[in-house]
Scaffold this motif. Structure first.
Motif, short mmCIF file in Angstrom:
data_model
loop_
_atom_site.label_atom_id
_atom_site.label_comp_id
_atom_site.label_asym_id
_atom_site.label_seq_id
_atom_site.Cartn_x
_atom_site.Cartn_y
_atom_site.Cartn_z
N ILE A 30 0.70 -0.92 0.30
CA ILE A 30 -0.15 -0.24 -0.39
C ILE A 30 1.09 1.19 0.13
O ILE A 30 1.99 1.68 1.01
N ALA A 31 0.52 1.87 -1.13
CA ALA A 31 1.51 3.45 -1.29
C ALA A 31 1.00 4.21 -2.05
O ALA A 31 0.09 4.08 -3.53
N ASP A 32 1.39 4.91 -2.79
CA ASP A 32 1.77 6.26 -3.60
C ASP A 32 2.86 5.53 -4.52
O ASP A 32 3.33 6.15 -4.90
N TYR A 33 1.74 4.79 -5.36
CA TYR A 33 3.09 3.66 -6.35
C TYR A 33 2.59 4.20 -7.29
O TYR A 33 1.53 4.70 -7.87
N LYS A 34 3.41 4.20 -8.59
CA LYS A 34 3.57 4.36 -9.72
C LYS A 34 3.53 3.04 -10.24
O LYS A 34 3.65 1.94 -10.54
#
Length: 613
Positions: free
Chosen positions: A187-191
């Protein structure tokens, strides 16, 4: 119509009963800055008697035990009305609730600050979860479905990535404990970037790159282009994709210099944790883990040893087949990057050189079989111990040992049968992988016999090189591809000291290896070298200078400290045993057309020739 309605009623009843037994989790991160997660588990329809809840001690993709329970605290239990229940901790990772009603809610705090494929990590940038390290589970309810919800309202840019099936209510679903435990979550602000692949049955599936990294979208897109080439070569080996559950496969990629680093395969995803500042500028170095782990979506996740079935979460499964499950995967992980044009031929040759040196020179390979190396995984695979072991003398990694075995078998199949290791892997896939029938070592031998139509060859290969410790003639086999295996430093003296360390002018020995001059001289770990041939030893340069001044067969007088007591010994120098693998042209020889064709068919791309069949 009556029959249809009856069937529909039965189906509805089954789904209702299924939902009523569903175990549900909720995870929140109010103290993520201090690496904590708050977890609750709701268990309906709890059977009478003492309810036992535990943390796992093992993890899919790992082969040693891990004490995940050490990071759990504040564990409490409540009945359906919210009344606290008595909890007895009967072991470090086991909790017993003797009195309870029909339903029980368990809550606990979990600490996690180790970002790899095995453990869990929480901070303000992401929540990285390997399931066995994160979620407790009730005993005796393995077949019940699981759902999990996440509360991360304070982190508006976070998104969930996992092979678990997303539900309409925002939860994520697993049909049973085995699938749940095999489903890592990031869970993250991933791309992210993705592409579709068509299987041989015409069905489309989607492969996703999910990267939590300090890179822009263009870097992610470019890296995805490289991964596509890699995936095409994997497909060429197997002939078809696995059927990914729910039609998706995920590379869960976490990149940061302070990460622990790891690669961990799962059924429809892999957790890849790497220790670089970013992807950009490091693309080629990072690909090896991707290739290895992706090969596992066939080999291990579906083409699976019987010794890993079912996976035991209370202690490690001991497996006889890791030389193939991990070792053959290691071989292909590097080979397929070369075939895809993402690694050079020289990179491949360097890798093969390392494999051959390890299997021909290490005591672990000389005295123990690939099966014995596989069985040692319960101690070696990221297992933690504070006491010294004799590992350097009794164990050669099943990754390396198995990869060297794969190299030999590939070359022998090509030279002796006009077959390839690709053919063998496809035969195993057809017999055991695609139908998901767990195999044994005799099954592997049987398939080799069937493929080659030569029972004696298969029996001999397994007797000598799998059950036994004999070694293939690598020099002869590699010469078919115009590669020469020879002594790297002929005539150069060798002490067998290994990797010496220097502390405050004291030169200290590591563990010495069986068969080396240092071992034969009675030198061992932590001995401090004082003099060699009358020369005082204060640094590594002096050790090298004294050694280089002598020839193999010379006898050196050595004084050293053993537990603070000065002792002396005589060391007889040997010839440096290290091998090198080079192209025949560099030796002054001629690369024949037959050698070039052999090498091209081995290291060259297989995409066109395989996918058009």
């Amino acid at each position: 119509m009556k029959t249809f309605l009856g069937a529909a009623m039965v189906s509805l009843f089954s789904l209702t009963a299924f939902a009523q037994n569903e175990i549900s989790y909720t995870v929140s991160f109010p103290n993520a800055i201090h690496h904590e997660a708050e977890i609750s588990m709701y268990i309906p329809n709890v059977p009478a008697g003492t309810l036992k809840v535990r943390m796992s001690r093992s993890s899919p993709g790992r082969y040693a035990t891990h004490e995940f329970g050490k990071n759990v605290y504040h564990l409490k239990a409540f009945d359906g009305t919210g009344k606290p229940l008595t909890v007895n901790q009967s072991a470090g990772d086991v909790y017993e609730i003797p009195g309870h009603g029909n339903s029980v809610k368990i809550t606990y705090t979990l600490f996690g600050n180790w970002i790899d494929g095995t453990y869990a990590g929480f901070d303000e940038t992401h929540a990285h979860m390997n399931i066995p390290a994160t979620f407790a589970f009730p005993l005796g309810m393995d077949n019940r479905a699981r759902t999990v919800k996440f509360n991360y309202a304070g982190n508006q840019n976070w998104k969930v990535a996992t092979q678990l099936k997303p539900q309409a209510d925002g939860s994520y679903f697993a049909p049973n404990l085995q699938y749940f435990m095999d489903s890592p979550i990031e869970i993250a602000d991933y791309k992210t970037a993705s592409w579709q692949v068509k299987n041989t049955d015409g069905k489309m599936q989607t492969i996703h790159l999910v990267s939590h990294a300090n890179d822009d979208q263009q870097t992610i897109d470019n890296y995805t282009t490289m991964l596509k080439k890699m995936v095409d070569e994997h497909l060429a080996v197997w002939g078809e994709f696995p059927t990914y559950d729910y039609g998706h496969y995920y590379f869960l990629h976490d990149v940061y210099p302070d990460n622990a680093g790891d690669g961990m395969e799962h059924r429809n995803s892999t957790s890849i944790v790497q220790r670089t500042p970013k992807i950009a500028g490091y693309e080629s170095n990072l690909l090896g883990t991707f290739s290895h782990e992706y090969f596992h979506s066939w080999n291990v996740e579906r083409l699976r040893p019987k010794t890993l079935e079912p996976f035991n979460f209370e202690h490690a499964n001991m497996s006889n087949e890791l030389w193939l499950a991990e070792g053959f995967t290691q071989y292909y992980g590097n080979l397929l990057l070369t075939r895809a044009g993402l690694k050079t031929e020289d990179n491949a040759i360097q890798t093969f050189n390392g494999l051959v040196n390890a299997v021909l020179l290490s005591p672990g390979a000389l005295n123990f079989s690939p099966i014995e190396a596989s069985r040692y995984a319960v101690f070696a695979d990221a297992g933690v111990a504070i006491d010294q072991t004799n590992k350097a003398n009794i164990f050669t990694s099943y990754y390396t040992y198995g990869a060297a075995t794969a190299l030999a078998l590939d070359l022998r199949l090509r030279a002796e049968f006009k077959l390839t290791l690709d053919d063998y892997m496809r035969a195993l896939w057809k017999a055991y992988g695609k139908p998901e029938i767990a195999y044994t070592v005799p099954d592997l031998e049987k398939t080799l016999a069937s493929l080659t139509k030569d029972q004696s060859f298969a029996a001999s290969f397994f007797k000598k090189y799998i059950y036994g410790t004999e070694k293939n003639d690598y020099a002869k086999l590699l010469l078919n591809a115009g590669l020469v295996l020879r002594k790297a430093s002929p005539g150069k003296a060798f002490t067998g000291f290994g990797r010496l360390t220097v502390q405050n002018g004291r030169v200290i020995l590591p563990q010495t290896l069986i068969g080396t001059p240092a071992y034969q001289a009675g030198l061992d770990v932590d001995d401090v070298l004082l003099t060699i041939d009358g020369t005082a030893i204060k640094d590594l340069e002096t050790v090298n200078a004294v050694t280089d001044a002598h020839q193999p067969g010379d006898v050196l007088n050595i004084t050293y400290l053993y537990r603070g007591v000065e002792k002396s010994t005589k060391l007889t120098l040997a010839e440096n045993p290290a091998l090198e693998l080079i192209s025949i042209e560099k030796t002054g020889g001629t690369l024949t057309a037959a050698m070039q064709n052999f090498k091209t068919s081995w290291l060259g791309t297989q995409v066109k020739s395989k996918t058009t069949n």
